[in-house]
Scaffold this active site. Structure first.
Site, PDB file in Angstrom:
ATOM      1  N   ASP A  65      28.745  69.517  45.497  1.00  0.00           N
ATOM      2  CA  ASP A  65      30.112  69.747  45.982  1.00  0.00           C
ATOM      3  C   ASP A  65      30.660  71.122  45.598  1.00  0.00           C
ATOM      4  OD1 ASP A  65      30.139  68.948  43.330  1.00  0.00           O
ATOM      5  OD2 ASP A  65      31.673  67.401  43.583  1.00  0.00           O
ATOM      6  N   ASP A 104      27.215  70.005  39.258  1.00  0.00           N
ATOM      7  CA  ASP A 104      28.285  69.503  40.118  1.00  0.00           C
ATOM      8  C   ASP A 104      29.493  70.444  39.993  1.00  0.00           C
ATOM      9  OD1 ASP A 104      29.230  66.601  41.410  1.00  0.00           O
ATOM     10  OD2 ASP A 104      30.886  67.654  40.423  1.00  0.00           O
ATOM     11  N   TYR A 162      30.309  66.130  49.358  1.00  0.00           N
ATOM     12  CA  TYR A 162      31.129  65.322  50.274  1.00  0.00           C
ATOM     13  C   TYR A 162      31.217  65.854  51.687  1.00  0.00           C
ATOM     14  CZ  TYR A 162      32.083  63.484  45.729  1.00  0.00           C
ATOM     15  OH  TYR A 162      31.896  62.954  44.490  1.00  0.00           O
ATOM     16  N   HIS A 167      32.452  69.733  39.468  1.00  0.00           N
ATOM     17  CA  HIS A 167      33.431  69.253  38.486  1.00  0.00           C
ATOM     18  C   HIS A 167      32.768  69.034  37.129  1.00  0.00           C
ATOM     19  CE1 HIS A 167      34.735  67.955  42.530  1.00  0.00           C
ATOM     20  NE2 HIS A 167      35.869  68.514  42.124  1.00  0.00           N
ATOM     21  N   HIS A 183      31.290  61.172  35.646  1.00  0.00           N
ATOM     22  CA  HIS A 183      32.646  60.994  35.110  1.00  0.00           C
ATOM     23  C   HIS A 183      32.810  59.676  34.333  1.00  0.00           C
ATOM     24  CE1 HIS A 183      34.024  64.533  37.186  1.00  0.00           C
ATOM     25  NE2 HIS A 183      33.806  64.033  38.386  1.00  0.00           N
TER      26      HIS A 183
HETATM   27 ZN   LIG Z   1      32.109  66.708  41.744  1.00  0.00          ZN
END
Ligand SMILES: [Zn+2]
Length: 360
Positions: free
Chosen positions: A301, A211, A340, A213, A175
């Site tokens: 995740d 990932d 996580y 995201h 990110h």
């Molecule tokens: Zn993520």
């Protein structure tokens, strides 16, 4: 996966434990952070249980950092915690982490040029684009350790000693944009790895981001470039998920980079089969791009138990993703991104690396 022994070298820096987010601020509420040092500890333990050899990261200078990030961002991350500690913030209002509260968005500037604020609590919003990504003592050292791990993994692969290497990067990086940080990321480890592979002679490099995201930072860094392909499979930002503003299917690159960016947003609840079809599709894109080296942004995740995403991927799905990417037959550097759910995190990374080792 009984009786397996992972052959992929695991690169790790103890400095990655020095970043302790001590909570984050989400919709104005201080909440417990999920990007905690224990994440790395459970991954290392699981990899060692699977027989992997852990290699300490070597030290590198900042040259490659400023190939992918604005030097001002790098300076800010290096110095802002010390500047904050010199202020009175720890006492009044009682915050020892660097947290922004005002952001120079287009809505604020209304066309006027950006002037960098004098106050450190004002300047924070110039670089941080959310309130979840706090900087404290040790954040810079940890982020820098993660970059060193990624660069060491690149060297292990570029030297021809290994087909695949894994960097246990923490904090994660995808990110982090050219000039900003957010989403629990500070420096973009995957982008650094791709840039280093370019410098070492790979004319075309692919980054495949699995990932949960969208890796908005990695996309932004290479959006105008034709030499680095970025493909991502992730939960649809239009369904209400971070990073909200970016990660849509019609973002395909710009200028020289037109066609070298591929996003596959997925619905909440997507299971293995549809997710793997997305991974196969972006892998096809990497092949069509002519990449001769691969960076995998390995976030776990998307897993079924993860608290940070609604995707429903199993251990078997992650292993199958690794197998699919292995069929590209490219020198591969995997860097850790998110993930996580502490009880399952290690097994998911082991499963993916086992997949990446297959069909070689
Ligand atoms: Zn993520």
């Amino acid at each position: 996966m009984p009786n397996m022994t992972l052959k992929t070298p695991v690169v790790w820096s103890d400095a990655c434990l020095l970043h302790v987010p001590k909570g984050e601020v989400w919709v104005g509420v201080p909440i417990e952070g999920t990007e905690v040092p224990a994440r790395a500890e459970v991954i290392v333990a699981a990899l060692q249980d699977a027989g992997a050899v852990v290699t300490p990261a070597s030290g590198y200078d900042d040259t490659v950092l400023t190939d992918v990030h604005d030097p001002e961002l790098v300076d800010w991350l290096r110095t802002c915690s010390d500047e904050w500690q010199r202020g009175s913030y720890s006492v009044d209002p009682g915050q020892d982490r660097v947290v922004p509260y005002v952001f120079p968005t287009a809505a604020l500037l209304c066309g006027l040029p950006l002037r960098s604020p004098t106050a450190v609590h004002g300047r924070a919003g110039q670089y941080a684009y959310d309130t979840m990504t706090l900087v404290g003592p040790g954040t810079w050292e940890a982020a820098r350790g993660a970059v060193d791990a990624a660069l060491t993994a690149v060297d292990l692969v570029a030297s021809g000693r290994h087909e695949t290497a894994y960097a246990l990067c923490r904090p994660p990086g995808h990110h982090a944009t050219p000039n900003g940080y957010g989403g629990s990321c500070y420096l973009n480890n995957a982008a650094v790895a791709a840039q280093a592979l370019r410098t070492k002679g790979h004319e075309r490099v692919a980054i495949i981001d699995i990932d949960a995201h969208h890796g908005n930072g990695t996309q932004a860094i290479f959006y105008d470039r034709s030499d680095v392909y970025y493909g991502s499979v992730h939960v649809d930002p239009a369904a209400g998920w971070f990073p909200h503003y970016v990660g849509h299917a019609d973002e395909t690159g710009r200028g020289d980079g037109a066609g070298a960016n591929r996003n596959i947003p997925l619905a909440e609840g997507t299971p293995d089969d549809d997710w793997l079809a997305g991974v196969a599709s972006i892998a096809e894109g990497a092949k069509a791009h002519g990449a001769t080296a691969l960076v995998v942004s390995l976030g776990v995740d998307a897993a079924i138990n993860d608290p940070e995403s609604p995707l429903q991927i199993t251990d078997r799905g992650y292993q199958a993703a690794g197998e699919q990417l292995a069929t590209l037959g490219l020198p591969t550097v995997a860097v850790q991104e998110g993930g996580y759910h502490l009880p399952s995190l290690g097994g998911l990374v082991v499963a993916t690396l086992a997949g990446l080792e297959s069909r070689r």
